[in-house]
Design an enzyme around this catalytic site. Sequence first.
Site, PDB file in Angstrom:
ATOM      1  CG  HIS A  75      11.999  28.955 -50.077  1.00 44.03           C
ATOM      2  ND1 HIS A  75      11.928  28.134 -49.131  1.00 44.03           N
ATOM      3  CD2 HIS A  75      11.887  30.261 -49.812  1.00 44.03           C
ATOM      4  CE1 HIS A  75      11.508  28.765 -47.933  1.00 44.03           C
ATOM      5  NE2 HIS A  75      11.528  30.120 -48.437  1.00 44.03           N
ATOM      6  CD  GLU A  78      14.949  33.359 -50.210  1.00 39.29           C
ATOM      7  OE1 GLU A  78      14.903  33.663 -48.869  1.00 39.29           O
ATOM      8  OE2 GLU A  78      13.862  32.982 -50.678  1.00 39.29           O
ATOM      9  CG  HIS A  79      15.988  29.756 -46.246  1.00 35.59           C
ATOM     10  ND1 HIS A  79      15.608  29.789 -44.992  1.00 35.59           N
ATOM     11  CD2 HIS A  79      14.818  29.949 -47.139  1.00 35.59           C
ATOM     12  CE1 HIS A  79      14.443  29.904 -44.830  1.00 35.59           C
ATOM     13  NE2 HIS A  79      14.039  30.318 -46.260  1.00 35.59           N
ATOM     14  CD  GLU A 155       9.831  30.027 -45.308  1.00 39.60           C
ATOM     15  OE1 GLU A 155       9.413  30.875 -46.072  1.00 39.60           O
ATOM     16  OE2 GLU A 155      11.038  29.648 -45.178  1.00 39.60           O
TER      17      GLU A 155
END
Length: 451
Positions: A75, A78-79, A155
Amino acid sequence: MSNATGTIRSAGGSTRAVTRTLSDDPLGGTVRRTVLPSGLRVLTEAIPAMRSVSFGIWVAVGSRDETNPQAGAAHFLEHLLFKGTHKRGALEISSAIEAVGGETNAFTTKEYTCYYARVLDEDLPLAIDVMCDLVADSVLEPADVETERSVILEEIAMHDDEPGDEVHDLFAQAVYGDHPLGRLISGTAETVTPMTRRQIQGFYRRRYVAPQIVIAAAGNLDHAAVVRLVRQALRGTPLDTDPATPAPYRPATPAVRTRAATTVVEVKETEQAHVVLGCPGIDRLDERRFALGVLNNVLGGGMSSRLFQEIRERRGLAYSVYSYASQYADSGLFGVYAGCAPSRVDEVLELTRAELARTAAHGITEAELARGKGMSKGSFVLGLEDTGSRMSRLAKGELLYGDLIPVNELLDRVDAVTLDDVNTLAAELLNLPMSLAVVGPFADRDFTGSL
């Protein structure tokens, strides 16, 4: 590979690109698949009536591929891939697509990561160049790592403030325990905070390799042109590699071991109680998945479902109540979610258990079977009315199933589900010991007596 059924078999290791037509579906467009020498696969569905194209790059890497210290790396990466390449900075990446009215995004799951863009057909070459660039050749600057670390920690904190989402992760943890399928996709503050650029870079270069990547596009396009543009965009990047065989889809054996039924409670001063009651389900390739889809529709798949009618419509005990099934390569989950006032949680759980027990013992009716099939077929076909869903179908067929099943064949498989199929599955699945996840203001109890 069979043109009639769309079954995919590797043409890997070739020094030449190998192209086949998978289907010419009357309910869709012509689907073609090319395996590049590197092992990277390109699938397209040509739909001339559309004026848009959805283009996606799918990597067979998700949170379950991380070690415990790496939790959240997929994840995090991905950012970071949107932060800049050797050719473009972060603003150039976003502005290039937005300047032509397009959109880009990405998401990480437990078994794969997807980067996608949706643009006008005439802007597809731009989208291919930008998206291939960011996936293949990102820089991962140290300053960007620190910036995105802060974003991801926010997040995670935001997720913790959403008990309706958190309870599903708690349920996965209850079933899978310390297995990666039981972890948060985002990782936790404890794993993300110390993660170094070197760790992320290593994960990137080890995992983002051509045989693990599927590129899919759907809309008004020409397959040969897409393949040519992809090859051009990847030339000279780390994905422009020696001949290799495409990676097979993730194997289903050995099956993931699940925990004995347990209760997990997260105490929070929320206005609502959030609960998930459920058990291990079936894996992605289990032929009973079509029967499970029908069963799920009957139990809690819509406003006419048993649980919705009993808990919300007749008794007004919850605003939201539904059932769901999640399937992975080697495991699955079946759960029932409800959000209700804390004072009503016991009654909601009692009614849910009673309905599951009744369905396990007596099954569903012929009328419910017909309705459940209709819901499955309708949602599937209606879900294919945009290029994004068609692009996703191509990629998931290749990446997750190793098989692109034609639309009519999928509808036939749903139609072939019998009452005995559903009732046999219900008796097996719904009699399993149930785990329970709870988020709410319950400091004074642990719910262990509720199992």
